[in-house]
Scaffold this motif. Sequence first.
Motif, short mmCIF file in Angstrom:
data_model
loop_
_atom_site.label_atom_id
_atom_site.label_comp_id
_atom_site.label_asym_id
_atom_site.label_seq_id
_atom_site.Cartn_x
_atom_site.Cartn_y
_atom_site.Cartn_z
N ARG A 41 13.24 -54.77 -60.97
CA ARG A 41 12.32 -54.84 -62.11
C ARG A 41 12.98 -55.43 -63.36
NH1 ARG A 41 8.59 -49.96 -64.71
NH2 ARG A 41 8.18 -50.99 -66.71
N GLU A 42 14.17 -54.98 -63.68
CA GLU A 42 14.82 -55.45 -64.91
C GLU A 42 15.19 -56.92 -64.86
OE1 GLU A 42 18.72 -54.40 -67.72
OE2 GLU A 42 17.96 -52.93 -66.28
N LEU A 90 4.74 -52.88 -59.62
CA LEU A 90 6.15 -52.53 -59.79
C LEU A 90 6.86 -53.42 -60.81
CD1 LEU A 90 7.02 -52.01 -56.01
CD2 LEU A 90 6.89 -50.22 -57.76
N LEU A 91 6.23 -54.55 -61.14
CA LEU A 91 6.85 -55.52 -62.06
C LEU A 91 5.92 -55.83 -63.23
CD1 LEU A 91 8.14 -58.03 -59.34
CD2 LEU A 91 9.49 -56.27 -60.50
N SER A 142 6.69 -58.96 -65.33
CA SER A 142 6.85 -60.25 -64.65
C SER A 142 5.50 -60.95 -64.51
CB SER A 142 7.46 -60.03 -63.25
OG SER A 142 8.72 -59.42 -63.34
N ALA A 157 11.09 -52.90 -56.56
CA ALA A 157 11.29 -51.91 -57.62
C ALA A 157 12.70 -51.97 -58.19
CB ALA A 157 10.99 -50.51 -57.09
#
Length: 232
Positions: free
Chosen positions: A101-102, A140-141, A144, A98
């Motif tokens: 993520r960015e 959470l991604l 991605s 988490a």
Amino acid sequence: MAYDASELPDVSGLTVGIIGGTGDQGRGLAYRFARAGQRVLIGSRSAERAAQSAKEIAALPGLPADADVTGNDNASVCADADVVIIAVPWDGHAATVAALREPLAGKVVVDCVNPLGFDKQGPYALPVEEGSAVQQAAALLPESRVCAAFNHVSAPLLADPEIDRIDLDVLICTEERELVGIVAALAARIPGMRGIYAGRLRNAHQIEAFTANLIAINKRYRSHAGVRVTDV
């Protein structure tokens, strides 16, 4: 269609980042990819610890003279890598993923975490609300490209410089067929390995859980068992 390694993409120029690269599984994968000539970044919450681990891996025998292994904090590694392998302990999986993520947005993320518990009777699979570790990572991604792979690869085999080949199949679960080729090509960089598509992310939970069976096999037969898919 039979497995054909000649159809795999060229991934030799990709940078592989490993989050959890100071642990046994992460270090082992880092060593094998560096030994194959891949550029490898070791990630840790501590940049200093990551750098030390990278230095130790780079000093291992079998690596090419121009081996490129460096370490940094997790966020920096995610930002700099093309493919990021998540190899952290299960109890820290959600928080670690988490938080990244960015920097992981747009990246190929390979989750090899197995949610296992241990008691007097041995290892057993833990329930995961999302269904599996990789499904948790995907939730959470959302920005991605996530897949599961390398769950069953023995850390001691990966880390042993005396072992030239690791004869097993890497089972790959993902929603994106293009990722199968990328991850299979990375697996093929390690002599003896093949990457095999094993279904969508929803099929990953039994693959992660099967590691408990492999641990039991290894204990009983004093081995480092892997998985090989026949007739492919």
